[in-house]
Design an enzyme around this catalytic site. Structure first.
Site, short mmCIF file in Angstrom:
data_model
loop_
_atom_site.label_atom_id
_atom_site.label_comp_id
_atom_site.label_asym_id
_atom_site.label_seq_id
_atom_site.Cartn_x
_atom_site.Cartn_y
_atom_site.Cartn_z
N ASP A 1 23.56 19.48 55.49
CA ASP A 1 24.67 18.79 54.83
C ASP A 1 25.65 18.27 55.89
O ASP A 1 26.31 19.05 56.57
CB ASP A 1 25.41 19.75 53.89
CG ASP A 1 26.50 19.04 53.11
OD1 ASP A 1 26.17 18.44 52.06
OD2 ASP A 1 27.67 19.04 53.55
N TYR B 1 32.48 14.06 59.45
CA TYR B 1 32.26 15.13 60.43
C TYR B 1 31.92 14.59 61.82
O TYR B 1 31.87 15.35 62.79
CB TYR B 1 31.15 16.09 59.99
CG TYR B 1 31.27 16.65 58.59
CD1 TYR B 1 32.47 16.58 57.88
CD2 TYR B 1 30.17 17.23 57.96
CE1 TYR B 1 32.56 17.08 56.59
CE2 TYR B 1 30.27 17.73 56.66
CZ TYR B 1 31.46 17.64 55.98
OH TYR B 1 31.55 18.12 54.70
N LYS C 1 27.71 11.58 53.39
CA LYS C 1 28.76 11.24 52.42
C LYS C 1 29.55 10.02 52.86
O LYS C 1 29.77 9.83 54.07
CB LYS C 1 29.73 12.42 52.25
CG LYS C 1 29.03 13.76 52.09
CD LYS C 1 29.97 14.92 51.84
CE LYS C 1 29.24 16.24 51.91
NZ LYS C 1 29.20 16.85 53.25
N HIS D 1 32.60 11.20 49.08
CA HIS D 1 33.15 12.45 49.62
C HIS D 1 34.36 12.96 48.81
O HIS D 1 34.47 14.15 48.53
CB HIS D 1 33.53 12.24 51.09
CG HIS D 1 33.51 13.49 51.91
ND1 HIS D 1 33.15 13.48 53.24
CD2 HIS D 1 33.81 14.77 51.62
CE1 HIS D 1 33.22 14.72 53.72
NE2 HIS D 1 33.62 15.51 52.76
P1 NAD Z 1 31.93 28.35 55.32
O1 NAD Z 1 32.42 29.03 54.08
O2 NAD Z 1 30.50 28.02 55.46
O3 NAD Z 1 32.44 29.25 56.53
C1 NAD Z 1 32.20 28.89 57.87
C2 NAD Z 1 32.93 29.89 58.78
O4 NAD Z 1 32.44 31.20 58.56
C3 NAD Z 1 32.72 29.55 60.25
O5 NAD Z 1 33.93 29.78 60.93
C4 NAD Z 1 31.67 30.57 60.71
O6 NAD Z 1 31.85 30.94 62.02
C5 NAD Z 1 31.93 31.74 59.78
N1 NAD Z 1 30.66 32.44 59.48
C6 NAD Z 1 29.49 31.86 59.11
N2 NAD Z 1 28.54 32.78 58.90
C7 NAD Z 1 29.12 33.97 59.14
C8 NAD Z 1 28.65 35.32 59.09
N3 NAD Z 1 27.39 35.58 58.74
N4 NAD Z 1 29.51 36.32 59.39
C9 NAD Z 1 30.79 36.05 59.73
N5 NAD Z 1 31.30 34.79 59.78
C10 NAD Z 1 30.47 33.77 59.51
O7 NAD Z 1 32.86 27.05 55.48
P2 NAD Z 1 32.63 25.49 55.66
O8 NAD Z 1 32.00 25.14 56.93
O9 NAD Z 1 33.97 24.91 55.36
O10 NAD Z 1 31.66 25.09 54.45
C11 NAD Z 1 30.26 24.99 54.57
C12 NAD Z 1 29.81 23.55 54.46
O11 NAD Z 1 30.27 22.95 53.25
C13 NAD Z 1 30.37 22.63 55.56
O12 NAD Z 1 29.76 22.83 56.81
C14 NAD Z 1 30.12 21.29 54.94
O13 NAD Z 1 28.76 20.94 55.07
C15 NAD Z 1 30.47 21.56 53.48
N6 NAD Z 1 31.87 21.20 53.14
C16 NAD Z 1 32.09 20.14 52.34
C17 NAD Z 1 33.38 19.76 51.99
C18 NAD Z 1 33.58 18.59 51.07
O14 NAD Z 1 34.72 18.14 50.90
N7 NAD Z 1 32.54 18.07 50.47
C19 NAD Z 1 34.48 20.46 52.49
C20 NAD Z 1 34.24 21.57 53.33
C21 NAD Z 1 32.94 21.93 53.63
#
Ligand code: NAD
Length: 285
Positions: free
Chosen positions: A49, A54, A79, A112
């Site tokens: 994704d 990004y 997106k 988006h």
């Molecule tokens: P997330 O909830 O996936 O959290 C990521 C964070 O958690 C990072 O700092 C990582 O280091 C930490 N982490 C990951 N695995 C871990 C583990 N096993 N133990 C401890 N810490 C851990 O947050 P995100 O990146 O905001 O969301 C995931 C995805 O969703 C994004 O990469 C993106 O693709 C999507 N997204 C979309 C939108 C949108 O507006 N459409 C907005 C935000 C994110």
């Protein structure tokens, strides 16, 4: 040695299939993206994704090519960035995303953000452009992100295609169940962004206790909670160990009580991390 557990597929309302679990690349720096994507693919992920916002679509394409895995085996989402909602701009931005990825098409392309306070609130014309991208065959499926129920109702009233997915913020502190329920009723699959609340839910005592009971990590418990609720998830990490840990959630189940306990952590909009889709109006410079 056992082979990697198989990630379930979900069939979208247009008949295409999407792996329920993937890899999110938000906030992965462009120069680190190819290597993170390659690591995820080597572990077994087959769904990435990304987004123009990004700034790492190029790295996603490179990571897929570097992995040696066939492009057709990987489900790619990108997106339309804010700022490109006008039809001609949307066409140019879509072409630029496909060019940056370096493939002929994208599996899923999303608006988006709805940006209801910009462009006279006209995300319907933008959606009609995405319908064209699907007809052209270069977006195999199309969907939206951060749409509230009333935005989805507006699309239903004025356009022909029901979005295949709605990608929205969902995690135990913000279960977003009203928007999810609309999706379930109208064949729109929910994709849960920030599924582990960017790490903020991992120290929660309820999650910690369940993790201890079943011998899994807090991240695995929360990701499994999403999968059992039927949503699509793609946690982000650049650490190979965490990328592997997050993927390792297909050999156990949570009980109904455990799912309920986690769902009860919901704080409503007080638990939301991201902006309010009804007022968010950021556009790139
Ligand atoms: P997330 O909830 O996936 O959290 C990521 C964070 O958690 C990072 O700092 C990582 O280091 C930490 N982490 C990951 N695995 C871990 C583990 N096993 N133990 C401890 N810490 C851990 O947050 P995100 O990146 O905001 O969301 C995931 C995805 O969703 C994004 O990469 C993106 O693709 C999507 N997204 C979309 C939108 C949108 O507006 N459409 C907005 C935000 C994110």
């Amino acid at each position: 040695m056992t082979s990697a557990p198989k990630v379930p597929d979900i069939t979208l309302n247009d008949g295409n299939r999407i792996p329920q679990f993937g890899f999110g690349v938000y906030q992965i720096p462009p120069d680190d993206t190819a290597s993170a994507v390659r690591t995820a693919l080597e572990i077994g992920y087959r769904h990435i994704d990304t987004a123009e916002m990004y700034q790492n679509e190029k790295g996603v394409g490179q990571g897929i090519r570097d992995s040696g895995i066939d492009r057709d085996e990987v489900f790619i989402t990108s997106k339309l960035n804010n700022g490109y909602h006008k039809p001609d701009d949307a066409r140019r931005a879509f072409d630029a995303s496909i060019d940056a990825l370096g493939f002929d098409d994208v599996d899923l392309f999303l608006i988006h953000w709805p940006l209801p306070t910009l462009y006279d609130g006209d995300f319907v014309s933008t959606w009609k452009m995405l319908e064209e991208f699907k007809k052209d065959g270069r977006a195999r499926s199309i969907g939206v992100s951060n749409f509230q129920v009333h935005h989805l109702q507006e699309l239903a009233r004025d356009t022909e295609t029901v979005p295949a997915v709605n990608q929205i913020e969902v995690h135990p502190y913000y279960t977003n169940d009203a928007v999810r329920a609309y999706g379930i009723e109208h064949t729109i699959v929910t994709e849960a962004w920030s599924p582990i609340a960017q790490g903020k839910v991992l120290g929660d005592p309820v999650v910690g206790q369940i993790a201890q009971q079943i011998g899994k990590s807090p991240a695995q418990v929360v990701l499994r909670w999403h999968v059992e609720r039927g949503d699509i998830v793609f946690p982000k990490s650049v650490s190979p160990q965490r990328i592997r840990e997050n993927f390792d959630i297909f050999d156990f189940e949570l009980s109904d009580d455990q799912i309920e306990e986690i769902t009860e952590l919901d704080k409503g909009v007080a638990g939301r991390l991201g902006p309010d889709p009804d007022t968010f109006a950021w556009i790139p410079k």
